[in-house]
Motif scaffolding. Structure first.
Motif: not given
Length: 181
Positions: A144-151, A155-159, A162-174
Motif C-alpha cells: 500500500a502507498v499513502e500520499y501526504e498532503n498531495l496538492p 491543467s486548465a490554468c497550469s497552476k 487546485h483542480l480544473s473542477t474548481t478553477c476560478r480562471s475557467v469560471a471567470a472566462t466561461g
C-alpha cells in the motif's frame, strides 16, 4: 533584492547561495550545497516578512506563466517489511512513483518500524498508484502507498493548488472543461 537576500540569510541555510531576479514575481535561487536545495524544495512554502513564498523547481522549459506539475510529497508505506527500510530498497520503491529525494529520520533510524516514509518528486499530471508490486524473484507482494498532503494541479490554468473542477480562471472566462467520464 537586497531585502530578500537578507531575509534568505535568516532562514539558516549553510554554505553559499545566490539570488537572481527573473521578474517581479520570480526569483532564481541557486544553492552550492544539495542539502540546502533539498531543505528549500521539500518545505515548498516559506514565509518571509509576512509574504508567502512558494518554491518551484526550475527546468529548461520554465515559463513565468506556467507552473510545472512537479511537487515534492511525503509518501508512507505502512507495514513495509523492516529489511526494506534501507536507502537502497526504499529509493528503488520511490522510483516507481517519481524521483526519490529523502528518507525521513524515523525511517532511517528504525524508530517507527510500522511505517516507512520518504519524500519523492512526482508529476501531478500522472496517475499515482495506491499500491506497488514489490517482487523478489518469483514471489512478491502488493505494498500500500499513502500520499501526504498531495496538492492539486489545474491543467486548465497550469497552476498548483487546485483542480480544473474548481478553477476560478475557467469560471471567470466561461470555458467548458473536457473532463474524463
Amino acid at each position: 533584492m537586497e531585502t530578500l537576500r537578507k531575509n534568505f540569510h535568516t532562514l539558516g541555510f549553510k554554505g553559499a547561495f545566490s539570488l537572481g531576479l527573473i521578474d517581479h514575481r520570480h526569483v532564481l535561487v541557486h544553492f552550492d550545497e544539495e542539502e540546502n536545495y533539498l531543505r528549500c524544495w521539500l518545505k515548498g512554502v516559506w514565509s518571509l516578512q509576512g509574504f508567502v513564498v512558494r518554491i518551484f523547481k526550475w527546468t529548461p522549459s520554465f515559463s513565468v506563466d506556467i507552473e510545472l506539475p512537479l511537487a515534492s510529497i511525503w509518501v508512507s508505506l505502512p507495514q513495509l517489511p523492516v529489511h526494506l527500510f534501507n536507502k537502497g530498497p526504499l529509493f528503488s520503491i520511490a522510483r516507481l512513483l517519481g524521483e526519490p529525494l529523502k528518507i525521513d529520520a524515523s525511517t532511517a533510524s528504525l524508530n517507527r518500524p510500522s511505517v516507512a516514509r520518504f519524500c519523492v518528486e512526482v508529476n501531478l499530471q500522472q496517475e499515482l498508484p495506491d499500491k506497488v508490486w514489490i517482487g523478489n524473484g518469483a514471489s512478491g507482494f502488493w505494498q500500500a502507498v499513502e500520499y501526504e498532503n498531495l496538492p492539486g494541479y489545474c491543467s486548465a490554468c497550469s497552476k498548483l493548488g487546485h483542480l480544473s473542477t474548481t478553477c476560478r480562471s475557467v469560471a471567470a472566462t466561461g470555458q467548458k472543461l473536457d473532463l474524463p467520464p
